[in-house]
Design a protein around this motif. Structure first.
Motif, mmCIF file in Angstrom:
data_model
loop_
_atom_site.group_PDB
_atom_site.id
_atom_site.type_symbol
_atom_site.label_atom_id
_atom_site.label_comp_id
_atom_site.label_asym_id
_atom_site.label_seq_id
_atom_site.Cartn_x
_atom_site.Cartn_y
_atom_site.Cartn_z
ATOM 1 N N LEU A 12 63.890 -5.105 -145.316
ATOM 2 C CA LEU A 12 64.333 -6.340 -144.696
ATOM 3 C C LEU A 12 63.010 -6.904 -144.163
ATOM 4 C CD1 LEU A 12 66.672 -7.977 -143.555
ATOM 5 C CD2 LEU A 12 66.737 -6.719 -141.458
ATOM 6 N N ILE A 13 61.943 -6.189 -143.503
ATOM 7 C CA ILE A 13 60.788 -6.859 -142.964
ATOM 8 C C ILE A 13 60.081 -7.300 -144.070
ATOM 9 C CG2 ILE A 13 58.964 -6.341 -141.758
ATOM 10 C CD1 ILE A 13 60.529 -4.418 -140.078
ATOM 11 N N TYR A 16 61.555 -10.762 -145.627
ATOM 12 C CA TYR A 16 62.328 -11.465 -144.663
ATOM 13 C C TYR A 16 62.483 -12.936 -145.256
ATOM 14 C CZ TYR A 16 57.725 -13.448 -143.882
ATOM 15 O OH TYR A 16 56.429 -14.069 -143.931
ATOM 16 N N CYS A 20 65.890 -14.926 -145.304
ATOM 17 C CA CYS A 20 66.116 -16.202 -144.373
ATOM 18 C C CYS A 20 66.603 -17.208 -145.404
ATOM 19 C CB CYS A 20 64.763 -16.655 -143.947
ATOM 20 S SG CYS A 20 64.287 -15.223 -142.460
#
Length: 458
Positions: A12-13, A16, A20
């Motif tokens: 997820l990081i 990102y 988004c």
């Protein structure tokens, strides 16, 4: 379990920006044609994400016309209202931002973004079917499914673009892993699409299929393309045919419990859809026969909407009315939202809609010929890009739909198309870190100003 959770959090990081963008598409899908405040907040959010990126490879023949169209739209707003905020420009500025941000993603992030878009389309389809069944069973009210987008025609083209994106994801994975999971959503998308009874979306889907098969023909033999077409049309006929039966059970037969059996059958179809696809690959004659059933599905849909012919004739009359206004103000147009007022007072047929159902004509009337030229150029450039046939098919369906409807003005649909069907790196040029950050900063300033004016600032 903790190790897997850690891996998911790291993913997820690392990705990102893709998540988004997917979140922005979800938000824009829920606000229809949008408003300055919500779009400004989404735009600021995306600009903030964009300013963290250090590189972009973008097709300037898409990005620059998007920016120029937006400048022309804001100029039209200023000439009509004395501000750039009251109109489409401040809202549509989110389109070049989305396109540039997709150009900042690497191949893995783009892959993830498309899968998120397909999952969102599947969720929208499932929610729409659920609401349709609930209304049919509980309140015994059945009508064309508008779903979360609030309009049946908008819902229809949204699902069509999602369907082509799903096909791309499945073929990119070569029918393995995540692609096989996503393919199970295909019958849900097709059932929901049938429930919209959107003739414009069905025609756009047919145009997209033609583009898809033409692209396949360049890389495969006639026999391989024919077998592929049979499988594709067989799946489409089976899924949409089930949707037509569900609509008939809800709207034409006073037996509400049938509306529970058919969705259950749709769930079973989704569970067995990969097996069905393998069956069609082996049994070519059966897939041919099932694809021919699509004619019956088309006839059934036409019978359910006998007003479609008169509606199409009305849209042609609307386009004729719009062409009559093109010469009224060639430079800046008559101004955003003014065509409806002129149409109300010109003594002819009043169409009771905000947009001419042909986007180039509407843009030319309200925002001027330069803005119209940019929109037309964007369409031709998007179709000429050498991208995967299924992605080009989704683009073609979107463009075709906008020749007879207004999906361009639904922020979520255009954003969805840019995210799910765009390939900004194809034919693109590299842009360095400083230039990327400056561009996003300028757009952030525009969104901040629009929010300030929307809040009552001078």
């Amino acid at each position: 379990m903790s190790h897997r959770l850690k891996q998911n959090l790291e993913s997820l990081i690392d990705h990102y920006a893709a998540f988004c963008l997917a979140l922005a598409v979800v938000i824009l899908s829920l606000i229809g044609v949008g408003d300055v405040r919500m779009t400004g907040l989404v735009g600021l959010f995306l600009c903030g994400v964009g300013m963290t990126r250090n590189f972009a490879r973008v097709d300037l023949r898409i990005l620059l016309p998007l920016v120029l169209y937006d400048l022309a739209a804001m100029a039209s707003s200023y000439m009509a209202y004395g501000t750039i905020v009251d109109g489409y420009g401040a809202m549509h500025a989110v389109f070049p931002v989305i396109y540039l941000l997709t150009a900042c993603l690497d191949a893995e992030e783009l892959r993830l973004l498309r899968r998120c878009c397909v999952l969102w389309a599947g969720g929208v389809a499932a929610a729409g079917i659920g609401r349709f069944v609930f209304r049919a069973v509980v309140s015994q009210q059945a009508g064309r499914m508008a779903g979360l987008l609030g309009n049946a025609n908008a819902m229809g083209i949204f699902l069509v673009i999602g369907w082509f994106a799903l096909i791309y994801c499945f073929e990119e994975d070569q029918g393995q892993g995540g692609g096989r999971f996503l393919l199970r959503m295909e019958p849900i998308l097709l059932i929901a699409l049938a429930l919209t009874l959107s003739m414009g979306s069905f025609l756009a889907m047919a145009a997209g299929i033609a583009v898809l098969l033409a692209g396949k023909k360049r890389d495969a033999s006639v026999g391989e393309t024919f077998r592929y077409a049979c499988r594709l049309l067989a799946r489409a006929s089976w899924g949409m045919g089930t949707g037509v039966l569900l609509y008939l059970a809800a709207a034409r037969i006073s037996v509400p419990w049938l509306c529970l059996l058919l969705p259950a059958y749709g769930v079973a179809m989704a569970a067995c859809w990969n097996t069905f696809e393998n069956f069609l690959k082996v049994h070519v004659r059966t897939s041919l026969m099932m694809s021919v059933l699509g004619i019956s599905v088309a006839v059934a849909v036409m019978a359910l909407r006998p007003s479609a012919v008169s509606t199409f004739a009305e849209r042609l009359e609307m386009m004729e009315s719009g062409i009559g206004y093109l010469a009224a103000a060639p430079l800046f147009g008559v101004g955003p939202f003014w065509w409806r007022i002129l149409d109300l007072n010109d003594g002819g047929t009043y169409f009771n809609t905000w947009h001419i159902h042909n986007i180039p004509i509407h843009v030319g009337v309200e925002m001027g010929w330069f803005a119209m030229a940019m929109v037309i150029f964007l369409g031709f450039r998007a179709l000429s890009k050498k991208k995967a046939p299924s992605l080009r098919a989704g683009t073609a369906a979107f463009l075709f739909h906008n020749l007879m409807d207004t999906s361009f003005f639904y922020l979520g649909i255009t954003a969805f198309t840019l995210a799910a069907a765009g390939e900004p790196d194809e034919g693109g040029r590299s842009i360095g870190s400083v230039a990327v950050k400056v561009i996003f900063a300028l757009f952030a300033g525009l969104f901040a100003y629009s929010l300030y004016r929307a809040a009552g600032g001078p």
